[in-house]
Write an enzyme that holds these catalytic residues in place. Structure first.
Site, PDB file in Angstrom:
ATOM      1  N   ASP A  66      -6.300   2.563  -3.754  1.00 56.66           N
ATOM      2  CA  ASP A  66      -6.344   2.485  -2.316  1.00 56.66           C
ATOM      3  C   ASP A  66      -7.695   2.655  -1.873  1.00 56.66           C
ATOM      4  O   ASP A  66      -8.384   1.651  -1.122  1.00 56.66           O
ATOM      5  CB  ASP A  66      -5.777   3.941  -1.338  1.00 56.66           C
ATOM      6  N   ARG A  67      -8.585   2.867  -2.273  1.00 53.20           N
ATOM      7  CA  ARG A  67     -10.094   3.267  -2.297  1.00 53.20           C
ATOM      8  C   ARG A  67     -10.758   1.760  -2.712  1.00 53.20           C
ATOM      9  O   ARG A  67     -11.191   0.943  -1.876  1.00 53.20           O
ATOM     10  CB  ARG A  67     -11.203   4.238  -2.751  1.00 53.20           C
ATOM     11  N   ASP A 109       0.602  -1.542  -0.308  1.00 51.39           N
ATOM     12  CA  ASP A 109      -0.204   0.459   0.146  1.00 51.39           C
ATOM     13  C   ASP A 109       0.680   1.395   0.093  1.00 51.39           C
ATOM     14  O   ASP A 109       1.246   1.288   0.828  1.00 51.39           O
ATOM     15  CB  ASP A 109      -0.897   0.318   1.206  1.00 51.39           C
ATOM     16  N   ILE A 110       0.862   1.940  -1.516  1.00 49.19           N
ATOM     17  CA  ILE A 110       1.380   3.089  -1.012  1.00 49.19           C
ATOM     18  C   ILE A 110       1.546   4.418  -1.667  1.00 49.19           C
ATOM     19  O   ILE A 110       0.168   4.789  -1.925  1.00 49.19           O
ATOM     20  CB  ILE A 110       2.283   3.153  -2.428  1.00 49.19           C
ATOM     21  N   GLY A 111       1.200   5.260  -0.132  1.00 47.04           N
ATOM     22  CA  GLY A 111       0.531   6.040   0.234  1.00 47.04           C
ATOM     23  C   GLY A 111       1.763   6.924  -0.286  1.00 47.04           C
ATOM     24  O   GLY A 111       2.674   7.397  -0.664  1.00 47.04           O
ATOM     25  N   ASN A 112       0.778   8.874   0.672  1.00 49.30           N
ATOM     26  CA  ASN A 112       1.296   9.935   0.418  1.00 49.30           C
ATOM     27  C   ASN A 112       2.822  10.125   0.590  1.00 49.30           C
ATOM     28  O   ASN A 112       4.053  10.907   0.460  1.00 49.30           O
ATOM     29  CB  ASN A 112       0.705  10.971   0.155  1.00 49.30           C
ATOM     30  N   TYR A 148     -18.950   3.650 -11.139  1.00 44.74           N
ATOM     31  CA  TYR A 148     -18.216   5.243 -10.567  1.00 44.74           C
ATOM     32  C   TYR A 148     -17.771   5.647 -12.736  1.00 44.74           C
ATOM     33  O   TYR A 148     -17.421   4.895 -13.393  1.00 44.74           O
ATOM     34  CB  TYR A 148     -16.608   4.510 -10.242  1.00 44.74           C
ATOM     35  N   GLY A 150      -8.739   5.856  -7.400  1.00 50.07           N
ATOM     36  CA  GLY A 150      -7.756   5.391  -6.778  1.00 50.07           C
ATOM     37  C   GLY A 150      -7.357   4.106  -5.985  1.00 50.07           C
ATOM     38  O   GLY A 150      -8.566   3.509  -5.014  1.00 50.07           O
TER      39      GLY A 150
END
Length: 264
Positions: free
Chosen positions: A98-99, A7-10, A89, A96
């Site tokens: 992640d969502r 999980d690559i976040g900001n 959608y 995203g």
């Protein structure tokens, strides 16, 4: 052989290596240390496949590194085959990952439930997964740290204030720093309660699932009834990545060791 879920976040990255449903290794690193962490895990474990969700272009360098390691890798997207959720959608290519992973995780934990997924990271997202497994959309708002920074940068008088490690106990601030913190924290809590109340007008059995670094702080400000029923899953995105890898045939199907809940 294990499945590496990333999980690559900001600002931070979570790496989890699963053998079936068993978590064999977990690492939390800054974004700049991701590639070295992947190399270290590859030295310590036999990685059969990798699946990842990435904010922005964070996955490009990762894909190249995994290719050099000879590890099959896939980026989670709405077009990945076999996903246990469908995406309603208008622009699925911009959703995203992640969502999407959080929605897959919610489907795994709460099959057959309507779920409001609230993720409190750099941004706060509020997404609806319906009981038939459809991601119906959601909203994106500034997260806690972003709200505090915007107040400082957008004004001449408000100071730079960091977030508190525990929820502010009272509703109203008694000085400028506490007023800013409480405004940001309570604002997120009131948004969460508002979305839950509005969605329950059409989805009466709606469940609330929280994740992200500020989930505990936000839950601490919810009304007592909503706080009792709100579930926190810090590993929600990783859980969704693992389930997506299994569904897509990237990893062997795991025995379901994650406890699920009914919606009765």
């Amino acid at each position: 052989m294990g499945t590496l879920c990333i999980d690559i976040g900001n600002t931070r990255c979570k790496l989890a290596l699963y053998a079936g449903a068993d978590l064999r290794d977990f690492r939390l690193v800054r974004s700049g240390d991701l590639l070295s962490a992947v190399g270290s895990m590859a030295e310590s474990h036999d990685i059969g496949a990798c699946i990842y969700s990435a904010v922005g272009s964070g996955g490009d360098a990762l894909a190249q590194a995994l290719d050099r390691l000879g590890c099959p890798a896939a980026a989670l997207s709405a077009g990945l085959k076999g996903l246990p959720v469908s995406v309603d959608y208008a622009t699925p290519q911009t959703l995203g990952s992640d969502r999407l992973a959080a929605a897959v995780g919610a489907r795994t934990l709460l099959p057959g439930c309507d779920v409001l997924i609230a993720d409190f990271g750099t941004c706060a997202t509020f997404d609806l997964l319906t009981a038939d497994g459809t991601f119906r959309g959601g909203n994106i708002a500034p997260g806690l740290k972003m709200r505090l920074a915007a107040m400082h940068r957008g004004t001449q008088a408000l100071p730079a204030v960091g977030r508190s490690e525990t929820p502010e106990s009272s509703l109203l601030g008694t000085d400028t720093p506490t007023a800013m913190r409480r405004g940001a924290e309570w604002g997120l809590a009131f948004e969460t309660e508002g979305y839950a109340a509005r969605l329950r007008q059409t989805h009466s059995g709606l469940r609330l699932l929280l994740t992200g670094g500020q989930a505990e702080i936000v839950r601490g400000h919810l009304s007592p009834a909503l706080r009792r029923e709100a579930a926190i899953r810090p590993d929600l995105v990783l859980l969704g990545l693992r389930a997506a890898a299994e569904a897509a045939g990237l990893a062997p199907a795991a025995e379901r060791q994650t406890a699920t809940q009914t919606c009765e």
